[in-house]
Design a protein around this motif. Structure first.
Motif, PDB file in Angstrom:
ATOM      1  N   ARG A 293      33.214 157.668  36.153  1.00  0.00           N
ATOM      2  CA  ARG A 293      33.888 158.064  37.389  1.00  0.00           C
ATOM      3  C   ARG A 293      32.888 158.109  38.555  1.00  0.00           C
ATOM      4  O   ARG A 293      33.214 157.732  39.690  1.00  0.00           O
ATOM      5  CB  ARG A 293      34.550 159.431  37.219  1.00  0.00           C
ATOM      6  N   VAL A 294      31.674 158.567  38.263  1.00  0.00           N
ATOM      7  CA  VAL A 294      30.619 158.616  39.289  1.00  0.00           C
ATOM      8  C   VAL A 294      30.236 157.202  39.717  1.00  0.00           C
ATOM      9  O   VAL A 294      30.063 156.924  40.911  1.00  0.00           O
ATOM     10  CB  VAL A 294      29.382 159.385  38.758  1.00  0.00           C
ATOM     11  N   ILE A 295      30.134 156.295  38.742  1.00  0.00           N
ATOM     12  CA  ILE A 295      29.790 154.905  39.039  1.00  0.00           C
ATOM     13  C   ILE A 295      30.870 154.256  39.911  1.00  0.00           C
ATOM     14  O   ILE A 295      30.574 153.553  40.880  1.00  0.00           O
ATOM     15  CB  ILE A 295      29.593 154.099  37.732  1.00  0.00           C
ATOM     16  N   SER A 296      32.131 154.499  39.580  1.00  0.00           N
ATOM     17  CA  SER A 296      33.247 153.943  40.359  1.00  0.00           C
ATOM     18  C   SER A 296      33.224 154.472  41.793  1.00  0.00           C
ATOM     19  O   SER A 296      33.456 153.724  42.752  1.00  0.00           O
ATOM     20  CB  SER A 296      34.577 154.296  39.695  1.00  0.00           C
ATOM     21  N   LYS A 297      32.920 155.755  41.943  1.00  0.00           N
ATOM     22  CA  LYS A 297      32.834 156.354  43.270  1.00  0.00           C
ATOM     23  C   LYS A 297      31.653 155.779  44.049  1.00  0.00           C
ATOM     24  O   LYS A 297      31.752 155.543  45.261  1.00  0.00           O
ATOM     25  CB  LYS A 297      32.697 157.879  43.148  1.00  0.00           C
ATOM     26  N   CYS A 298      30.544 155.537  43.362  1.00  0.00           N
ATOM     27  CA  CYS A 298      29.366 154.936  44.009  1.00  0.00           C
ATOM     28  C   CYS A 298      29.701 153.550  44.549  1.00  0.00           C
ATOM     29  O   CYS A 298      29.286 153.182  45.656  1.00  0.00           O
ATOM     30  CB  CYS A 298      28.213 154.833  43.007  1.00  0.00           C
ATOM     31  N   LYS A 299      30.464 152.785  43.765  1.00  0.00           N
ATOM     32  CA  LYS A 299      30.863 151.443  44.211  1.00  0.00           C
ATOM     33  C   LYS A 299      31.686 151.534  45.485  1.00  0.00           C
ATOM     34  O   LYS A 299      31.481 150.767  46.439  1.00  0.00           O
ATOM     35  CB  LYS A 299      31.671 150.752  43.106  1.00  0.00           C
ATOM     36  N   GLU A 300      32.601 152.484  45.523  1.00  0.00           N
ATOM     37  CA  GLU A 300      33.453 152.690  46.693  1.00  0.00           C
ATOM     38  C   GLU A 300      32.614 153.121  47.900  1.00  0.00           C
ATOM     39  O   GLU A 300      32.794 152.617  49.017  1.00  0.00           O
ATOM     40  CB  GLU A 300      34.489 153.769  46.368  1.00  0.00           C
ATOM     41  N   MET A 301      31.667 154.049  47.675  1.00  0.00           N
ATOM     42  CA  MET A 301      30.808 154.537  48.750  1.00  0.00           C
ATOM     43  C   MET A 301      29.920 153.434  49.312  1.00  0.00           C
ATOM     44  O   MET A 301      29.746 153.321  50.537  1.00  0.00           O
ATOM     45  CB  MET A 301      29.941 155.690  48.244  1.00  0.00           C
ATOM     46  N   VAL A 302      29.346 152.630  48.425  1.00  0.00           N
ATOM     47  CA  VAL A 302      28.465 151.544  48.855  1.00  0.00           C
ATOM     48  C   VAL A 302      29.249 150.530  49.682  1.00  0.00           C
ATOM     49  O   VAL A 302      28.753 150.034  50.709  1.00  0.00           O
ATOM     50  CB  VAL A 302      27.800 150.860  47.635  1.00  0.00           C
ATOM     51  N   SER A 303      30.458 150.205  49.258  1.00  0.00           N
ATOM     52  CA  SER A 303      31.298 149.249  49.992  1.00  0.00           C
ATOM     53  C   SER A 303      31.559 149.737  51.418  1.00  0.00           C
ATOM     54  O   SER A 303      31.476 148.962  52.376  1.00  0.00           O
ATOM     55  CB  SER A 303      32.627 149.041  49.265  1.00  0.00           C
ATOM     56  N   ILE A 304      31.860 151.031  51.562  1.00  0.00           N
ATOM     57  CA  ILE A 304      32.110 151.618  52.895  1.00  0.00           C
ATOM     58  C   ILE A 304      30.829 151.610  53.726  1.00  0.00           C
ATOM     59  O   ILE A 304      30.844 151.271  54.914  1.00  0.00           O
ATOM     60  CB  ILE A 304      32.667 153.053  52.753  1.00  0.00           C
TER      61      ILE A 304
END
Length: 563
Positions: A293-304
């Motif tokens: 879940r942390v990895i998925s959130k990191c992907k979202e944060m990096v994209s933004i």
């Protein structure tokens, strides 16, 4: 030799490079320290002093005219190289004027792909200005850069990034976001980049001019509304500045939490929470954590975060996987295996990737096919540098089995080469091209002793990662001198000479730094009867080597004139 004085120096050979380098480095070290303590007034004052320094201008011109790596490529001015007289003229005329000329578009093929990568080659004058500004900006940003950022930075390499990955996952398996930024150099938002650099107006105007200068491709002018052209001296630094802060952004979102810290969606009270580990090499990066879940959130944060500077992730090269399944990064394959004898204990193995192995073998095979009619000595001379470079690059990881496999594949290819040249069958081909040497029967060698290097003769040695807070501008000569000789890409002959010379150039007496270009020189030139033996070899900076060669030629000419 004269000190760096604009009016006194009449000849490039008169320059006292030891004095020049010391003066520039002293200013760079002060910029680094001022930036480290957030004294921006001192940083700007020192940067202005350096940019106006004649010593810095000399060094900037030398870097682009003598210390340049790779093929010499001309910009729209058509100039590929400079004579000593032209170098001095360029130095005296070098000013940061806020102007620039368009770059020349050059297309180079991408490895194993049909598409090509666009390069923008600046004029020689613009290269010198970029080199000068880089001398001033780099120490400021080296004091700020995140410790797990490794690409395009002096004193850091691919091997540091790979070792950082090993340290991040060696204790337990983790989920991994393996990501790549799409067309990083082409899409960076100019305005966002300039605001981030936040330098003084004169330099800001000059950088903006380069970013907006446009390109000429097949005599057609094209505007550049985004990106920083690959091929410019300062482009890698600008790209790194643009991507700086990504790691910090993730660390702030997921701080370290102990057992007594508040409970969050990613942290359960009573447990320990460690932040995600991020390792970035230029526009490639990986993020590790044991919670998907942390990895998925990191992907979202990096994209933004990337979107704010005009960038985005490349979908086909971005994926979430697990270290137990393995992943590729910078030509290496990283995978964790469960220990059969100890439960819940995992062994991390890093090997050359299948793609890298295939590419290397294809290169060897193509070279052999292109030299079907060449003498064996010529074939060996062409293959050995390829094998040496590849083996040195992978000598720090689990490569022993890969090296043996490649030796066998290469033996079969060479056997085909030998049979195509022999009309009397396999036995005759073997006796003609393979000889016994040092207790080993199958050595591809000539009667004169020219022998093909075996991949499996490479020693596997553990690489020591650069310390996170170290920089070449911190003045720790002992630390950086020792690392130069221990890097896996440095040939063993160079390593021995570095040890013999105590890490210093025999011509100028300065300590070799991490990003210095070093060349092996014959003390007594071969043309004067010098032998290719260890006691007749020395290490020199590339520019020192040029100067010493000029002296050798001059002295030889004088002797002939007397005769």
């Amino acid at each position: 030799m004269l000190k760096a004085n604009k009016d006194e120096i009449k000849d490039w050979k008169q320059v006292n490079w030891k004095s020049v380098e010391k003066k520039v480095y002293k200013l760079q070290k002060r910029i680094y320290r001022a930036s480290f303590r957030d004294d921006f007034i001192a940083v700007r004052r020192l940067q202005k002093t350096l940019i106006n320094s004649f010593s810095a201008k000399l060094l900037a011109v030398r870097k682009i005219s003598q210390d340049n790596q790779g093929k010499k490529t001309a910009g729209i001015d058509g100039i590929k190289s400079l004579s000593p007289k032209e170098r001095l003229k360029l130095t005296k005329n070098l000013v940061i004027d806020g102007k620039s000329k368009p770059t020349r578009r050059v297309w180079i093929p991408k490895p194993s792909k049909k598409e090509k990568r666009p390069l923008g080659i600046p004029t020689m004058f613009d290269r010198a200005k970029q080199s000068l500004i880089k001398l001033a900006l780099e120490p400021e940003w080296e004091a700020k850069m995140e410790s797990n950022s490794y690409g395009f930075r002096p004193g850091r390499s691919v091997h540091d990034a790979i070792e950082a990955i090993f340290v991040s996952i060696k204790n337990m398996p983790k989920y991994v976001l393996d990501a790549d930024i799409s067309k990083c150099f082409d899409k960076i938002d100019h305005n966002k980049l300039l605001r981030k650099i936040n330098t003084f107006p004169k330099v800001n105007k000059q950088i903006k001019s380069w970013l907006k200068s446009g390109v000429i491709d097949n005599n057609i002018f094209e505007e550049t509304t985004s990106g920083t052209p690959q091929g410019g001296v300062i482009s890698p630094l600008l790209a790194n500045i643009a991507l700086h802060g990504m790691i910090e952004n993730i660390t702030k979102a997921f701080p370290q939490l102990n057992k007594n810290s508040r409970e969050t969606w990613f942290h359960k009270k009573g447990t320990q929470f460690n932040p995600p580990n991020v390792v970035r090499y230029a526009d490639d990066f990986v993020i590790f954590h044991n919670d998907i879940r942390v990895i998925s959130k990191c992907k979202e944060m990096v994209s933004i975060w990337l979107k704010e500077i005009g960038l985005e992730l490349k979908p086909e090269k971005t994926s979430i996987t697990h270290t137990k399944k393995g992943f590729n990064f910078l030509g290496f394959h990283i995978k964790q295996y469960e220990d059969k004898h100890r439960k819940q204990v995992f062994v991390t193995l890093i090997k050359p990737s299948d793609k890298a192995i295939k590419k290397h073998y294809q290169r060897l095979a193509e070279k052999i096919n292109s030299l079907k009619t060449a003498p064996q000595k010529v074939l060996i001379a062409n293959l050995n540098p390829i094998i040496n470079g590849w083996c040195n690059y992978y000598s720090t990881v689990v490569s022993a089995q890969t090296f043996k496999k490649l030796d066998f594949m290469l033996w079969k290819k060479l056997m085909s080469w030998a049979l195509s040249r022999s009309k009397k069958g396999k036995r005759k081909a073997v006796s003609k091209y393979w000889r016994e040497k040092n207790g080993r029967k199958w050595n591809f060698s000539t009667e004169q002793g020219h022998t093909l290097r075996l991949h499996s003769n490479t020693d596997i040695t553990r690489y020591i990662k650069v310390k996170g807070d170290k920089s070449i501008f911190d003045g720790d000569w002992k630390y950086w001198g020792s690392r130069k000789g221990s890097h896996p890409t440095v040939p063993s002959r160079v390593t021995k000479l570095l040890k013999k010379q105590k890490g210093k150039c025999n011509h100028c007496g300065l300590t070799f730094l991490a990003d210095d270009l070093i060349e092996v020189d014959h003390i007594i030139p071969k043309s004067q009867g010098g032998r290719d033996v260890f006691k007749n070899l020395q290490l020199l900076h590339r520019h020192c080597h040029d100067h010493k060669t000029a002296i050798d030629i001059s002295s030889r000419t004088c002797v002939h004139d007397k005769d």
